[in-house]
Design an enzyme around this catalytic site. Sequence first.
Site, PDB file in Angstrom:
ATOM      1  N   ALA A  69       0.866  -1.188   0.000  1.00 56.33           N
ATOM      2  CA  ALA A  69       0.000   0.000   0.000  1.00 56.33           C
ATOM      3  C   ALA A  69       0.893   1.224   0.000  1.00 56.33           C
ATOM      4  O   ALA A  69       2.084   1.139   0.334  1.00 56.33           O
ATOM      5  CB  ALA A  69      -0.884   0.019   1.247  1.00 56.33           C
ATOM      6  N   THR A  71       1.644   3.840   2.159  1.00 55.91           N
ATOM      7  CA  THR A  71       1.384   4.061   3.580  1.00 55.91           C
ATOM      8  C   THR A  71       1.858   5.430   4.064  1.00 55.91           C
ATOM      9  O   THR A  71       1.777   5.713   5.258  1.00 55.91           O
ATOM     10  CB  THR A  71       2.069   2.963   4.433  1.00 55.91           C
ATOM     11  N   TYR A 136      -5.752   9.168   3.012  1.00 53.82           N
ATOM     12  CA  TYR A 136      -5.244   7.801   3.182  1.00 53.82           C
ATOM     13  C   TYR A 136      -6.392   6.874   3.614  1.00 53.82           C
ATOM     14  O   TYR A 136      -6.613   5.821   2.998  1.00 53.82           O
ATOM     15  CB  TYR A 136      -4.114   7.788   4.216  1.00 53.82           C
ATOM     16  N   TRP A 164      -1.353   1.214  13.840  1.00 55.90           N
ATOM     17  CA  TRP A 164      -0.122   1.605  14.536  1.00 55.90           C
ATOM     18  C   TRP A 164       0.939   0.495  14.495  1.00 55.90           C
ATOM     19  O   TRP A 164       1.438   0.045  15.527  1.00 55.90           O
ATOM     20  CB  TRP A 164      -0.447   1.987  15.983  1.00 55.90           C
TER      21      TRP A 164
HETATM   22  N1  LIG Z   1       1.982   1.168   9.167  1.00 57.16           N
HETATM   23  C1  LIG Z   1       0.869   1.250   9.891  1.00 57.16           C
HETATM   24  O1  LIG Z   1       0.856   1.825  11.001  1.00 57.16           O
HETATM   25  C2  LIG Z   1      -0.405   0.638   9.385  1.00 57.16           C
HETATM   26  C3  LIG Z   1      -1.572   0.753  10.152  1.00 57.16           C
HETATM   27  C4  LIG Z   1      -2.744   0.179   9.680  1.00 57.16           C
HETATM   28  C5  LIG Z   1      -2.749  -0.511   8.491  1.00 57.16           C
HETATM   29  N2  LIG Z   1      -1.620  -0.588   7.748  1.00 57.16           N
HETATM   30  C6  LIG Z   1      -1.656  -1.324   6.488  1.00 57.16           C
HETATM   31  O2  LIG Z   1      -0.827  -2.468   6.632  1.00 57.16           O
HETATM   32  C7  LIG Z   1      -0.227  -2.801   5.369  1.00 57.16           C
HETATM   33  C8  LIG Z   1       1.272  -2.975   5.550  1.00 57.16           C
HETATM   34  O3  LIG Z   1       1.832  -1.761   6.022  1.00 57.16           O
HETATM   35  P1  LIG Z   1       3.361  -1.665   6.475  1.00 57.16           P
HETATM   36  O4  LIG Z   1       3.392  -0.985   7.783  1.00 57.16           O
HETATM   37  O5  LIG Z   1       4.040  -2.970   6.289  1.00 57.16           O
HETATM   38  O6  LIG Z   1       3.866  -0.617   5.389  1.00 57.16           O
HETATM   39  P2  LIG Z   1       5.263  -0.457   4.660  1.00 57.16           P
HETATM   40  O7  LIG Z   1       6.364  -0.953   5.511  1.00 57.16           O
HETATM   41  O8  LIG Z   1       5.249   0.953   4.155  1.00 57.16           O
HETATM   42  O9  LIG Z   1       5.128  -1.462   3.437  1.00 57.16           O
HETATM   43  C9  LIG Z   1       4.335  -1.163   2.337  1.00 57.16           C
HETATM   44  C10 LIG Z   1       4.774  -2.030   1.197  1.00 57.16           C
HETATM   45  O10 LIG Z   1       4.088  -1.579   0.021  1.00 57.16           O
HETATM   46  C11 LIG Z   1       5.029  -1.437  -1.002  1.00 57.16           C
HETATM   47  N3  LIG Z   1       4.664  -0.383  -1.918  1.00 57.16           N
HETATM   48  C12 LIG Z   1       4.512   0.951  -1.671  1.00 57.16           C
HETATM   49  N4  LIG Z   1       4.230   1.615  -2.806  1.00 57.16           N
HETATM   50  C13 LIG Z   1       4.227   0.679  -3.795  1.00 57.16           C
HETATM   51  C14 LIG Z   1       3.997   0.721  -5.186  1.00 57.16           C
HETATM   52  N5  LIG Z   1       3.716   1.872  -5.809  1.00 57.16           N
HETATM   53  N6  LIG Z   1       4.048  -0.447  -5.873  1.00 57.16           N
HETATM   54  C15 LIG Z   1       4.326  -1.609  -5.246  1.00 57.16           C
HETATM   55  N7  LIG Z   1       4.559  -1.726  -3.944  1.00 57.16           N
HETATM   56  C16 LIG Z   1       4.502  -0.590  -3.225  1.00 57.16           C
HETATM   57  C17 LIG Z   1       6.334  -1.074  -0.338  1.00 57.16           C
HETATM   58  O11 LIG Z   1       7.372  -1.401  -1.229  1.00 57.16           O
HETATM   59  P3  LIG Z   1       8.900  -1.039  -0.924  1.00 57.16           P
HETATM   60  O12 LIG Z   1       9.316  -2.070   0.095  1.00 57.16           O
HETATM   61  O13 LIG Z   1       9.567  -1.213  -2.243  1.00 57.16           O
HETATM   62  O14 LIG Z   1       8.882   0.370  -0.433  1.00 57.16           O
HETATM   63  C18 LIG Z   1       6.277  -1.949   0.898  1.00 57.16           C
HETATM   64  O15 LIG Z   1       6.767  -3.242   0.617  1.00 57.16           O
HETATM   65  C19 LIG Z   1      -0.659  -1.698   4.403  1.00 57.16           C
HETATM   66  O16 LIG Z   1      -1.799  -2.139   3.696  1.00 57.16           O
HETATM   67  C20 LIG Z   1      -1.082  -0.554   5.308  1.00 57.16           C
HETATM   68  O17 LIG Z   1      -2.033   0.282   4.695  1.00 57.16           O
HETATM   69  C21 LIG Z   1      -0.435  -0.043   8.164  1.00 57.16           C
END
Ligand SMILES: NC(=O)c1ccc[n+]([C@@H]2O[C@H](COP(=O)([O-])OP(=O)(O)OC[C@H]3O[C@@H](n4cnc5c(N)ncnc54)[C@H](OP(=O)(O)O)[C@@H]3O)[C@@H](O)[C@H]2O)c1
Length: 298
Positions: A69, A71, A136, A164
């Site tokens: 996503a 993020t 978002y 979070w």
């Molecule tokens: N972080 C939070 O606090 C949080 C809270 C609630 C829900 N979520 C959800 O949980 C999920 C995982 O989040 P996370 O914390 O693991 O986030 P993250 O560490 O930012 O990982 C997001 C992943 O998406 C990939 N990505 C971003 N832009 C892209 C693009 N244009 N094309 C292909 N891949 C892309 C990134 O690739 P790269 O590795 O190459 O950058 C990364 O592997 C997401 O759906 C997010 O919305 C997150």
Amino acid sequence: MSIGEVPFRERIAVTGAGGRLGRALIEALATDDWDVLHWARVDYDLDDPTAAERLVARDRPDIVIHAAAWTDVDGCARDPDLAMRRNAVATGELAAACAERGAGLVVISTNEVFDGARTDRRGYREDDSPRPINPYGASKLAGEVAARATMGADRRLWIVRTAWLYGPPGNDFPTKILAASDRLAFHEPLRVVADEIGSPTFTRDLAAAIVGLLRAPANTYHLTNGGAASRAEWAERVLVRAGHNRPVSRIPQREYERLSRPPLWGVLDGRRANSVGIRLRPWDNALDDYLVGLTSAR
Ligand SMILES: NC(=O)c1ccc[n+]([C@@H]2O[C@H](COP(=O)([O-])OP(=O)(O)OC[C@H]3O[C@@H](n4cnc5c(N)ncnc54)[C@H](OP(=O)(O)O)[C@@H]3O)[C@@H](O)[C@H]2O)c1
């Protein structure tokens, strides 16, 4: 199993395989039950409308966990159209590819689909009405809607809302708090928002819970570590456990300049997951485990 019998291993693909949750999912899936396909950005680009169809046709997964996503919450506020493309339209395309080939789909979503305005201090249930207050959250909700509309009621679609997140490789709230503390002068307080409440969630705990959910009925589930804290309480625990003698100055969200406003009350009710035997441990226990690894690596 008799001699010569080949164990059945389901093929499971993880998008965002290089991200925080993606990495934890790949660790959690490293058992004999699964053949794990890593769909990192180099293979699966959210900006490419043909990527999902191409990859699902090529790899024929039984299940896809969609952890990729955009993020960057403030980035989404700067470019809401791009947020919709990456977090909503791409999810619909992936759902269409899964529906076409009979694959199950797990969509990772967020507490930011809710407005955070409730004052009764109860967690949001899965059936509460979403009302995002920033681009978002709006894009993630649109992703849920697109997946539901495309997969249909009889398909295997799990929507997992969480909040979070932190975990390896870092660049998360705990590591940013420690870095900010390192930059301050001796005893200068660190200003942290005190009226934003949520449940800090360790990606390793979440990943194990998601893998458990794959054996439960497809549905929408709320999964976070247990309990709740303000950002300031979370920061205080990080600082104390990492051995920083750093006071925290509690500020209201309105004094913290940023493009995007997260919901003030972002707590999710996890009873539906509990009813299928899935319960994450309290947030502070999980954080302590993470910090042991983090501080020994520093
Ligand atoms: N972080 C939070 O606090 C949080 C809270 C609630 C829900 N979520 C959800 O949980 C999920 C995982 O989040 P996370 O914390 O693991 O986030 P993250 O560490 O930012 O990982 C997001 C992943 O998406 C990939 N990505 C971003 N832009 C892209 C693009 N244009 N094309 C292909 N891949 C892309 C990134 O690739 P790269 O590795 O190459 O950058 C990364 O592997 C997401 O759906 C997010 O919305 C997150």
